[in-house]
Design an enzyme around this catalytic site. Structure first.
Site, PDB file in Angstrom:
ATOM      1  N   LYS A 120      40.837  30.595  36.052  1.00 32.54           N
ATOM      2  CA  LYS A 120      40.711  31.556  37.152  1.00 32.54           C
ATOM      3  C   LYS A 120      41.254  30.903  38.413  1.00 32.54           C
ATOM      4  CE  LYS A 120      38.778  35.627  37.782  1.00 32.54           C
ATOM      5  NZ  LYS A 120      38.631  36.605  36.699  1.00 32.54           N
TER       6      LYS A 120
HETATM    7  N1  GLU Z   1      41.113  39.361  36.005  1.00 28.92           N
HETATM    8  C1  GLU Z   1      40.888  40.001  34.751  1.00 28.92           C
HETATM    9  C2  GLU Z   1      39.589  39.509  34.131  1.00 28.92           C
HETATM   10  O1  GLU Z   1      38.736  39.022  34.805  1.00 28.92           O
HETATM   11  C3  GLU Z   1      42.084  39.903  33.823  1.00 28.92           C
HETATM   12  C4  GLU Z   1      42.498  38.530  33.437  1.00 28.92           C
HETATM   13  C5  GLU Z   1      43.820  38.456  32.669  1.00 28.92           C
HETATM   14  O2  GLU Z   1      44.371  39.506  32.385  1.00 28.92           O
HETATM   15  O3  GLU Z   1      44.237  37.355  32.386  1.00 28.92           O
HETATM   16  O4  GLU Z   1      39.349  39.681  32.962  1.00 28.92           O
END
Ligand code: GLU
Length: 449
Positions: A120
């Site tokens: 993240k």
């Molecule tokens: N931000 C989204 C999540 O928390 C998508 C993450 C992604 O597609 O890699 O799942």
């Protein structure tokens, strides 16, 4: 950390620790206790992020002044494959929050059976106060600061709170300029369609929420609620995820009685006209004031009587001080971490099931995976193909978690001295499922050296 929250008319200081990393680690420990033969040392390895990068950089603003920004990228675990997870832009981003969200991504990818680890990122900034050119400069500089920490086979960003396909296009472009001469499309997902994005990615989180809820209701059935058709639904949030969730559930026959954004909520007993709500949001910047609706606060929205309550915005919105007021029959976590530890206990005691984030909002990262696969193969799938594959992934994930829930319940019942069946919920089942998977693969690969 203590939080000041509003409860009734008085301001009270909550007894609850709302620090996201604390919550993530407590939940991990809770679930780990149900895994037989879990190697002690692995628990420590899974609790801490593998790598944390913090960067700080100056940006020239439109008015000629210079401001310094801070950003993070955390890779929690890459046992199953390259790190995967969004990048958020928000004034309240912290290193610890990003770390806890990276861990959530590890478990989310494991449950959805994707060949990714968890990661993240976040930049501390307020996108509502920044122009597009300022956001572009921040994005380019952040990505260039990360250098080779991201890559198509190492760590792959995606959209998250207040980032979108434009942000992903800038990420791709910056990375591509720094790494010329190869197919760099798979370095980031959630890109615009013309730039290697996948059909269905923008709606994927909302659509996945619907599929998961449908599968859960068909399998578990809450008394008097066997499908989303005619269910009365409340959605908190009307951004990337919330607006799509509302539309998807409405298309499946649900009645959306209330939605909200950071400025407040709107309610209509007979169901909202979502087109009107979207127009109001687009033209005025908030859903509040949509014609023929009643205005209500976000706190009152969470307490509305309904069948399904879907928090689809910030974390920790249902907590110790308001969980008693929740009057839904089912809570569906479209956002990451909207229900806190103590709220989990309160809802469990009140027999209100919570479909956990790592299961129910996995549709976003699942279609991100489809985008990555299409980019690697230079292919482009039809919307029907994407949605069909998404449905199969979500169904399989829900079945696996519900199966695990049953086994965990059976394992504790009848053992009077250790009967913890009252504590076992879908979140614990989902975490046990995910952690076991990652632990098994870690041992299959063999601890290095
Ligand atoms: N931000 C989204 C999540 O928390 C998508 C993450 C992604 O597609 O890699 O799942």
């Amino acid at each position: 950390m203590e939080a000041t929250t509003k409860s009734g008319k008085e301001d009270v200081v909550s007894v609850e620790n709302l620090a996201p990393l604390f919550i993530a680690q407590q939940r991990f420990e809770q679930a780990a206790a149900y895994i037989a033969g879990f190697k002690e040392g692995l628990i420590d390895f899974f609790k801490a992020p593998k790598r944390t990068i913090g960067v700080c950089f100056p940006i020239e603003m439109d008015d000629g002044t210079v401001r310094t920004f801070h950003g993070y990228r955390v890779l929690h675990n890459h046992v199953l494959g390259p790190g995967k997870g969004g990048i958020r832009y928000h004034p309240k981003v912290t290193r610890a929050e990003v770390a806890s969200l990276a861990a959530l991504m590890t478990w989310k990818c494991a449950i959805a059976n994707l060949p990714f680890g968890g990661a993240k990122g976040g930049v501390i900034c307020d996108p509502k106060q920044l122009s597009q050119t300022e956001l572009r400069r921040i994005t380019r500089r952040f990505i260039s600061e990360l250098g080779d920490a991201i890559g198509p086979q190492t760590d792959i960003p995606a959209p998250d709170m207040y980032t979108d396909e434009h942000t992903m296009a800038w990420i791709y472009d910056t990375y591509d300029i720094l790494h010329p001469g190869r197919n760099n499309l798979p370095v980031v997902t959630g890109k615009p369609l013309e730039l290697g994005g996948s059909l269905g990615r923008t709606e994927a989180t909302g659509r996945g929420c619907l599929y998961a809820t449908q599968r859960f209701l068909a399998g578990a059935g809450l008394s008097g609620l066997s499908s989303v058709a005619d269910a009365r639904v409340v959605v908190q949030g009307f951004g990337n995820v919330g607006s799509v969730v509302a539309r998807q559930f409405r298309e499946a026959g649900a009645i959306i009685v209330a939605v909200s954004d950071s400025k407040g909520g709107v309610y209509t007993e007979g169901g909202l006209d979502l087109e009107m709500v979207s127009t109001q949001k687009r033209e005025v910047g908030t859903v509040v004031g949509t014609p023929d609706t009643q205005t209500l606060s976000n706190e009152d929205l969470l307490a509305l009587e309904c069948d399904i309550l879907i928090p689809a915005a910030l974390g920790a919105v249902i907590h110790y001080d308001n969980a008693e007021r929740v009057a839904a029959r089912l809570v569906v976590e479209a956002a990451n971490g909207p229900v806190t530890l103590m709220a989990d206990e309160i809802l469990q005691a009140r027999q209100i099931p919570v479909l956990p984030d790592i299961l129910v909002n996995a549709g976003g990262v699942t279609v991100s995976y489809f985008e990555w696969v299409q980019n690697l193969a230079n292919e482009s799938w039809s919307l029907e193909e994407v949605n069909e594959k998404l449905r199969r992934k979500m169904d399989a994930a829900v079945d696996a978690v519900m199966g695990r829930w049953q086994t965990l319940l059976e394992g504790t019942r009848g053992d009077e001295a250790n009967d913890t069946s009252l504590e076992i919920n879908l979140r614990i089942a989902a975490l046990v499922q995910a952690i076991e998977h990652v632990a098994r693969v870690t041992l299959q690969r063999g601890i290095w050296p």
